[in-house]
Design a protein around this motif. Structure first.
Motif, PDB file in Angstrom:
ATOM      1  N   GLY A  39       0.818  -1.202   0.000  1.00 53.56           N
ATOM      2  CA  GLY A  39       0.000   0.000   0.000  1.00 53.56           C
ATOM      3  C   GLY A  39       0.854   1.255   0.000  1.00 53.56           C
ATOM      4  N   GLN A  40       0.221   2.387   0.231  1.00 48.12           N
ATOM      5  CA  GLN A  40       0.954   3.653   0.268  1.00 48.12           C
ATOM      6  C   GLN A  40       1.875   3.715   1.472  1.00 48.12           C
ATOM      7  OE1 GLN A  40       1.670   6.113  -1.501  1.00 48.12           O
ATOM      8  NE2 GLN A  40       1.984   7.933  -0.256  1.00 48.12           N
ATOM      9  N   PHE A  41       1.427   3.203   2.610  1.00 49.99           N
ATOM     10  CA  PHE A  41       2.213   3.337   3.833  1.00 49.99           C
ATOM     11  C   PHE A  41       3.521   2.548   3.735  1.00 49.99           C
ATOM     12  CE2 PHE A  41       3.310   2.562   8.306  1.00 49.99           C
ATOM     13  CZ  PHE A  41       3.193   3.849   8.803  1.00 49.99           C
ATOM     14  N   TYR A  42       3.456   1.340   3.172  1.00 47.32           N
ATOM     15  CA  TYR A  42       4.653   0.507   3.056  1.00 47.32           C
ATOM     16  C   TYR A  42       5.165   0.461   1.615  1.00 47.32           C
ATOM     17  CZ  TYR A  42       3.394  -1.224   7.708  1.00 47.32           C
ATOM     18  OH  TYR A  42       3.092  -1.329   9.043  1.00 47.32           O
ATOM     19  N   ARG A  43       4.948   1.512   0.878  1.00 50.22           N
ATOM     20  CA  ARG A  43       5.412   1.556  -0.515  1.00 50.22           C
ATOM     21  C   ARG A  43       6.928   1.366  -0.574  1.00 50.22           C
ATOM     22  NH1 ARG A  43       3.454   4.049  -5.331  1.00 50.22           N
ATOM     23  NH2 ARG A  43       1.649   4.830  -4.156  1.00 50.22           N
ATOM     24  N   GLN A  44       7.388   0.517  -1.495  1.00 49.61           N
ATOM     25  CA  GLN A  44       8.802   0.177  -1.597  1.00 49.61           C
ATOM     26  C   GLN A  44       9.387   0.646  -2.928  1.00 49.61           C
ATOM     27  OE1 GLN A  44      10.381  -1.582   1.070  1.00 49.61           O
ATOM     28  NE2 GLN A  44       8.415  -0.944   1.955  1.00 49.61           N
ATOM     29  N   ALA A 306     -11.144   2.767   4.767  1.00 52.47           N
ATOM     30  CA  ALA A 306     -12.490   2.789   4.204  1.00 52.47           C
ATOM     31  C   ALA A 306     -13.551   2.906   5.288  1.00 52.47           C
ATOM     32  CB  ALA A 306     -12.739   1.541   3.362  1.00 52.47           C
ATOM     33  N   THR A 307     -13.236   2.456   6.507  1.00 55.04           N
ATOM     34  CA  THR A 307     -14.190   2.535   7.606  1.00 55.04           C
ATOM     35  C   THR A 307     -13.924   3.731   8.517  1.00 55.04           C
ATOM     36  OG1 THR A 307     -12.883   1.119   9.083  1.00 55.04           O
ATOM     37  CG2 THR A 307     -14.391   0.023   7.571  1.00 55.04           C
ATOM     38  N   GLY A 308     -12.984   4.572   8.142  1.00 54.42           N
ATOM     39  CA  GLY A 308     -12.649   5.759   8.924  1.00 54.42           C
ATOM     40  C   GLY A 308     -11.157   5.991   8.919  1.00 54.42           C
ATOM     41  N   ILE A 309     -10.737   7.197   8.559  1.00 55.50           N
ATOM     42  CA  ILE A 309      -9.313   7.504   8.453  1.00 55.50           C
ATOM     43  C   ILE A 309      -8.685   7.463   9.847  1.00 55.50           C
ATOM     44  CG2 ILE A 309      -7.619   9.186   7.677  1.00 55.50           C
ATOM     45  CD1 ILE A 309      -9.349   7.929   5.441  1.00 55.50           C
ATOM     46  N   GLY A 310      -7.665   6.618  10.004  1.00 53.72           N
ATOM     47  CA  GLY A 310      -7.078   6.486  11.328  1.00 53.72           C
ATOM     48  C   GLY A 310      -5.619   6.083  11.353  1.00 53.72           C
ATOM     49  N   GLY A 311      -5.003   5.865  10.185  1.00 51.05           N
ATOM     50  CA  GLY A 311      -3.590   5.525  10.156  1.00 51.05           C
ATOM     51  C   GLY A 311      -3.322   4.042  10.105  1.00 51.05           C
TER      52      GLY A 311
END
Length: 454
Positions: A39-44, A306-311
């Motif tokens: 995903g974006q957070f662990y983009r390599q 998708a169920t709420g922005i939270g990190g």
């Protein structure tokens, strides 16, 4: 292919869900549009770039290593470069329709007994005069360039907007050698202080970013906003100004900051297209779920942004809970307790709500939109055209679209919907679309011919 559970989205929530379900004996297919999980957070960075220290671009690297190694050792079937455009529901099964590869022209299908949506979120970008100039990028876009391609968007940058994402973007650019002229945050420090108890878990991370900003001598301008971006063929600088307690620009506080890059962002919005296509109930802009992360559509779970922005940490907890629940329900059992994940979810949801309250865009930001400011980039609709539609009686996004074409373009209102709603004085509403992304007519025609005449 056929499987028991298909997880859509290979970010933190999807990875945690897939691993939890697979560990409980369920056949899992993990589908994602990117060329690799994370995903974006662990983009390599791409393997061809031979990054010597990719961990330098991330925090919580050990968490990623555990997820990556767990996925490699599991029986999860990973399907990358699958761009999902629709999930079809029948009484017997779900069919996930996707387009393959960069060209997105060849179709593929995955059939499953259950679906878990971990579709993440996307950035909210609020327009301002000059925001369409080359050199103006989203904060997440600048971060993606750095993480995924090991390139920087320019030599001298301003990072601006509101939200916790601005901190890692500014520190990441500075560490990569970019001169960060300023971090411009519209929220006031006092708003964070009011939520200090709920944000206690976030303090070490925030302190780390603050120390790095200090080390790189990045000026931080709180309760400030970008008034205008300047340049002809490309960005040459921005004008920033202070905000009063009501969220209006204070006259006489404007200052010019030369730069060739502006990384701007105003928080995140959840991706709900696939959930809406399945008929899942929404709670405002987010997918509504029960304590097991189940939607109100039988056989469909949702977790993460998708169920709420939270990190990422919250997404991991929700994904684990959803994966455990889906595995148990598919076996006809009741999910057992997952106390650690449940405690983490409760705590992190509290932090997420506090951050959402603290990092709100300035209340009167639309007052800075001149009539020639482009609102809808796809259809080149200006703020003046939107205001004309309002003068003609439009009072919501849909009517503005019908009168001005704002929101009718390629992005289907994802970029401009918030601005249109703000100008109209109404709450933003998610638009229900039959497809989550554009689909070639040839793909639809081939699918129809395979199904035969009705």
């Amino acid at each position: 292919m056929r499987t028991d559970l298909v997880v859509i989205g290979a970010g933190p929530a999807g990875l945690a869900a897939a691993l939890a379900a697979s560990a409980r004996g369920v056949r899992v297919a993990l589908v994602d549009a990117a060329s690799a999980p994370g995903g974006q957070f662990y983009r390599q960075p791409a393997a061809e770039l031979a990054a010597a220290r990719p961990e330098a671009l991330h925090h919580r690297w050990r968490t990623w290593e555990r997820l990556r190694d767990g996925l490699a050792a599991s029986a999860v079937r990973v399907l990358t470069e699958h761009h999902v455009w629709c999930v079809e529901r029948t009484p017997e099964r779900f069919t996930v329709h996707s387009l393959l590869g960069p060209d997105q022209e060849e179709p593929a299908e995955v059939h499953a007994h259950a679906v878990l949506l971990a579709t993440g979120g996307y950035e909210q970008m609020l327009p301002f005069p000059g925001w369409t100039l080359p050199g103006v990028v989203t904060a997440g876009g600048a971060q993606a360039m750095l993480k995924g391609a090991l390139v920087v968007p320019g030599r001298r940058a301003v990072v601006a907007g509101t939200g916790p994402l601005l901190l890692p973007v500014a520190t990441g650019l500075a560490a990569a050698g970019v001169e960060v002229a300023a971090l411009v945050e519209s929220a006031a420090p006092g708003r964070l202080a009011r939520h200090a108890p709920a944000l206690a878990a976030k303090l070490p991370e925030g302190a780390g970013h603050a120390a790095r900003l200090l080390r790189h001598r990045v000026p931080v301008l709180t309760r400030h906003t970008v008034v205008r971006a300047h340049g002809d063929d490309r960005l040459t600088g921005v004008t920033v100004a202070a905000l009063d307690t009501e969220g209006r620009v204070r006259p006489g506080t404007e200052r010019h900051l030369p730069c060739d890059t502006l990384a701007a962002g105003h928080g995140m919005l959840p991706h709900t297209d696939l959930a809406q296509g399945l008929g899942c109930r929404l709670d405002g802009l987010t997918v509504a779920v029960d304590p097991e992360q189940r939607t109100d559509v039988p056989g469909v779970w949702a977790a993460g942004e998708a169920t709420g922005i939270g990190g990422a940490a919250l997404a991991l907890a929700e994904g684990h809970i959803a994966g455990c629940s889906a595995a148990a329900r598919l076996r006809g059992a009741v999910p057992g307790p997952a106390p650690a994940a449940l405690r983490a979810r409760t705590k992190l949801r509290r932090s997420a709500a506090a951050l959402d309250s603290a990092y709100q865009p300035p209340a009167h930001w639309t007052e800075q939109l001149t009539d020639d400011t482009v609102i809808c980039r796809c259809e080149e609709v200006t703020a003046g055209s939107v205001r004309e539609a309002l003068d003609l009686g439009a009072g919501d996004e849909r009517t503005v679209k019908l009168l001005s074409r704002a929101g009718m373009g390629w992005c289907q209102g994802r970029m401009c919907g918030t601005a249109i709603a703000a100008l109209a004085g109404c709450a933003p509403t998610p638009a229900k679309r039959p497809f989550a992304r554009p689909v070639p007519l040839g793909v639809l025609a081939r699918q129809h011919s395979q199904e035969g005449p009705s």
